[in-house]
Write a protein that holds these residues in place. Structure first.
Motif, PDB file in Angstrom:
ATOM      1  N   LEU A 217     -40.921 -50.985  -9.297  1.00 23.59           N
ATOM      2  CA  LEU A 217     -42.358 -51.255  -9.412  1.00 23.59           C
ATOM      3  C   LEU A 217     -43.125 -50.749  -8.196  1.00 23.59           C
ATOM      4  CD1 LEU A 217     -42.329 -54.810 -11.006  1.00 23.59           C
ATOM      5  CD2 LEU A 217     -42.782 -52.624 -12.115  1.00 23.59           C
ATOM      6  N   ASN A 218     -42.534 -50.851  -6.994  1.00 22.36           N
ATOM      7  CA  ASN A 218     -43.187 -50.325  -5.794  1.00 22.36           C
ATOM      8  C   ASN A 218     -43.317 -48.807  -5.857  1.00 22.36           C
ATOM      9  OD1 ASN A 218     -43.414 -52.876  -4.682  1.00 22.36           O
ATOM     10  ND2 ASN A 218     -41.460 -52.733  -3.621  1.00 22.36           N
ATOM     11  N   ILE A 219     -42.270 -48.143  -6.318  1.00 25.18           N
ATOM     12  CA  ILE A 219     -42.310 -46.690  -6.443  1.00 25.18           C
ATOM     13  C   ILE A 219     -43.333 -46.280  -7.493  1.00 25.18           C
ATOM     14  CG2 ILE A 219     -40.977 -44.664  -7.166  1.00 25.18           C
ATOM     15  CD1 ILE A 219     -38.519 -46.036  -5.892  1.00 25.18           C
ATOM     16  N   GLU A 220     -43.336 -46.986  -8.623  1.00 18.36           N
ATOM     17  CA  GLU A 220     -44.311 -46.669  -9.674  1.00 18.36           C
ATOM     18  C   GLU A 220     -45.736 -46.833  -9.169  1.00 18.36           C
ATOM     19  OE1 GLU A 220     -45.469 -47.825 -14.274  1.00 18.36           O
ATOM     20  OE2 GLU A 220     -43.954 -48.997 -13.221  1.00 18.36           O
ATOM     21  N   SER A 221     -45.997 -47.904  -8.445  1.00 20.16           N
ATOM     22  CA  SER A 221     -47.336 -48.136  -7.904  1.00 20.16           C
ATOM     23  C   SER A 221     -47.739 -47.026  -6.935  1.00 20.16           C
ATOM     24  CB  SER A 221     -47.367 -49.490  -7.196  1.00 20.16           C
ATOM     25  OG  SER A 221     -48.598 -49.687  -6.565  1.00 20.16           O
ATOM     26  N   THR A 222     -46.829 -46.637  -6.062  1.00 27.12           N
ATOM     27  CA  THR A 222     -47.115 -45.577  -5.096  1.00 27.12           C
ATOM     28  C   THR A 222     -47.407 -44.261  -5.793  1.00 27.12           C
ATOM     29  OG1 THR A 222     -45.648 -46.628  -3.487  1.00 27.12           O
ATOM     30  CG2 THR A 222     -46.170 -44.306  -3.126  1.00 27.12           C
ATOM     31  N   ILE A 223     -46.608 -43.922  -6.777  1.00 25.19           N
ATOM     32  CA  ILE A 223     -46.763 -42.639  -7.464  1.00 25.19           C
ATOM     33  C   ILE A 223     -48.014 -42.628  -8.334  1.00 25.19           C
ATOM     34  CG2 ILE A 223     -45.731 -41.155  -9.227  1.00 25.19           C
ATOM     35  CD1 ILE A 223     -43.010 -41.940  -7.986  1.00 25.19           C
ATOM     36  N   ARG A 224     -48.294 -43.720  -9.010  1.00 32.63           N
ATOM     37  CA  ARG A 224     -49.477 -43.758  -9.880  1.00 32.63           C
ATOM     38  C   ARG A 224     -50.780 -43.745  -9.084  1.00 32.63           C
ATOM     39  NH1 ARG A 224     -49.013 -44.768 -15.442  1.00 32.63           N
ATOM     40  NH2 ARG A 224     -46.888 -45.198 -16.088  1.00 32.63           N
ATOM     41  N   HIS A 225     -50.745 -44.180  -7.829  1.00 35.89           N
ATOM     42  CA  HIS A 225     -51.943 -44.125  -6.986  1.00 35.89           C
ATOM     43  C   HIS A 225     -52.210 -42.715  -6.470  1.00 35.89           C
ATOM     44  CE1 HIS A 225     -51.929 -48.457  -7.137  1.00 35.89           C
ATOM     45  NE2 HIS A 225     -53.075 -48.473  -6.485  1.00 35.89           N
ATOM     46  N   ASP A 226     -51.215 -41.853  -6.550  1.00 35.15           N
ATOM     47  CA  ASP A 226     -51.377 -40.470  -6.150  1.00 35.15           C
ATOM     48  C   ASP A 226     -52.129 -39.743  -7.254  1.00 35.15           C
ATOM     49  OD1 ASP A 226     -51.205 -37.943  -5.136  1.00 35.15           O
ATOM     50  OD2 ASP A 226     -49.043 -37.760  -5.367  1.00 35.15           O
TER      51      ASP A 226
ATOM     52  N   TRP B 227     -45.471 -40.264 -15.750  1.00 38.45           N
ATOM     53  CA  TRP B 227     -44.500 -41.166 -15.131  1.00 38.45           C
ATOM     54  C   TRP B 227     -43.707 -41.860 -16.230  1.00 38.45           C
ATOM     55  CZ3 TRP B 227     -42.040 -43.199 -10.984  1.00 38.45           C
ATOM     56  CH2 TRP B 227     -41.474 -44.466 -11.130  1.00 38.45           C
ATOM     57  N   ARG B 228     -42.412 -41.959 -16.044  1.00 39.04           N
ATOM     58  CA  ARG B 228     -41.580 -42.709 -16.980  1.00 39.04           C
ATOM     59  C   ARG B 228     -40.242 -42.999 -16.318  1.00 39.04           C
ATOM     60  NH1 ARG B 228     -40.500 -41.518 -23.315  1.00 39.04           N
ATOM     61  NH2 ARG B 228     -39.531 -43.504 -23.712  1.00 39.04           N
ATOM     62  N   TYR B 229     -39.583 -44.053 -16.773  1.00 43.79           N
ATOM     63  CA  TYR B 229     -38.254 -44.365 -16.244  1.00 43.79           C
ATOM     64  C   TYR B 229     -37.340 -44.801 -17.375  1.00 43.79           C
ATOM     65  CZ  TYR B 229     -39.568 -49.291 -16.578  1.00 43.79           C
ATOM     66  OH  TYR B 229     -39.961 -50.523 -17.046  1.00 43.79           O
ATOM     67  N   TRP B 230     -36.047 -44.659 -17.128  1.00 41.73           N
ATOM     68  CA  TRP B 230     -35.013 -45.029 -18.090  1.00 41.73           C
ATOM     69  C   TRP B 230     -33.951 -45.826 -17.362  1.00 41.73           C
ATOM     70  CZ3 TRP B 230     -37.621 -40.550 -18.084  1.00 41.73           C
ATOM     71  CH2 TRP B 230     -38.188 -40.122 -19.293  1.00 41.73           C
ATOM     72  N   GLU B 231     -33.385 -46.818 -18.052  1.00 40.72           N
ATOM     73  CA  GLU B 231     -32.296 -47.608 -17.471  1.00 40.72           C
ATOM     74  C   GLU B 231     -30.959 -47.048 -17.951  1.00 40.72           C
ATOM     75  OE1 GLU B 231     -30.770 -52.208 -16.964  1.00 40.72           O
ATOM     76  OE2 GLU B 231     -32.296 -51.746 -18.458  1.00 40.72           O
ATOM     77  N   ASN B 232     -30.024 -46.913 -17.030  1.00 45.58           N
ATOM     78  CA  ASN B 232     -28.663 -46.496 -17.337  1.00 45.58           C
ATOM     79  C   ASN B 232     -27.751 -47.709 -17.194  1.00 45.58           C
ATOM     80  OD1 ASN B 232     -28.351 -43.277 -17.440  1.00 45.58           O
ATOM     81  ND2 ASN B 232     -30.067 -43.864 -16.138  1.00 45.58           N
ATOM     82  N   ASP B 233     -26.519 -47.568 -17.649  1.00 41.59           N
ATOM     83  CA  ASP B 233     -25.574 -48.686 -17.574  1.00 41.59           C
ATOM     84  C   ASP B 233     -25.119 -48.988 -16.152  1.00 41.59           C
ATOM     85  OD1 ASP B 233     -25.671 -49.137 -20.281  1.00 41.59           O
ATOM     86  OD2 ASP B 233     -23.925 -47.871 -20.719  1.00 41.59           O
ATOM     87  N   SER B 234     -25.034 -47.971 -15.312  1.00 47.09           N
ATOM     88  CA  SER B 234     -24.520 -48.170 -13.958  1.00 47.09           C
ATOM     89  C   SER B 234     -25.100 -47.108 -13.028  1.00 47.09           C
ATOM     90  CB  SER B 234     -22.991 -48.071 -13.960  1.00 47.09           C
ATOM     91  OG  SER B 234     -22.595 -46.752 -14.298  1.00 47.09           O
ATOM     92  N   PHE B 235     -24.839 -47.294 -11.737  1.00 46.24           N
ATOM     93  CA  PHE B 235     -25.257 -46.313 -10.738  1.00 46.24           C
ATOM     94  C   PHE B 235     -24.567 -44.972 -10.991  1.00 46.24           C
ATOM     95  CE2 PHE B 235     -24.436 -44.372  -6.515  1.00 46.24           C
ATOM     96  CZ  PHE B 235     -25.738 -44.038  -6.192  1.00 46.24           C
ATOM     97  N   LYS B 236     -23.320 -45.020 -11.372  1.00 49.51           N
ATOM     98  CA  LYS B 236     -22.554 -43.801 -11.650  1.00 49.51           C
ATOM     99  C   LYS B 236     -23.201 -43.019 -12.801  1.00 49.51           C
ATOM    100  CE  LYS B 236     -17.943 -42.223 -12.874  1.00 49.51           C
ATOM    101  NZ  LYS B 236     -16.590 -42.599 -13.241  1.00 49.51           N
TER     102      LYS B 236
END
Length: 124
Positions: A51-60, A66-75
């Motif tokens: 959410l912090n990254i989204e806020s920073t980027i959307r203020h630019d 902008w969009r994000y996706w969730e994966n099962d793991s860091f790998k």
């Protein structure tokens, strides 16, 4: 038998391949091939920092999508980024955070930074 296990580890999970395909389709659907000098930035982060990254980027004001996706793991998230980095118009975001070991991959389109080598190559 160890060879079979090693070979099976090479194959990625179908969910991860599905996520990469969804992101590629979204990028292709939102890319216009004009001389706007826009680039796709990708990164990985955790849920707390997303959410912090989204806020920073959307203020630019130069951020177009902008969009994000969730994966099962860091790998899986790192494998997604590795596959997407092969595209010619995709670079890693300065907001990318490997140390958090998050599972969220975010993508946004913005102007090429003036201090990057890519900017100087295009404007030389």
């Amino acid at each position: 038998m160890d060879t079979v296990l090693t070979i099976s580890d090479v194959f990625k999970s179908p969910q991860n391949l599905h996520c990469v395909q969804k992101i590629k389709e979204w990028i292709d659907g939102n890319t216009f091939y004009t001389k706007q000098h826009l680039i796709w930035n990708i990164g990985v982060t955790n849920a707390e920092d997303l959410l912090n990254i989204e806020s920073t980027i959307r203020h630019d004001m130069t951020c177009k999508h902008w969009r994000y996706w969730e994966n099962d793991s860091f790998k899986d998230a790192m494998e997604t980024i590795r596959k997407l980095n092969k595209a010619p118009n995709v670079i890693k975001s300065p907001h990318n955070d490997y140390s958090s070991k998050g599972s969220y991959v975010f993508v946004y389109k913005t102007l090429i930074p003036r201090d990057s080598r890519l900017f100087h190559t295009l404007h030389a």
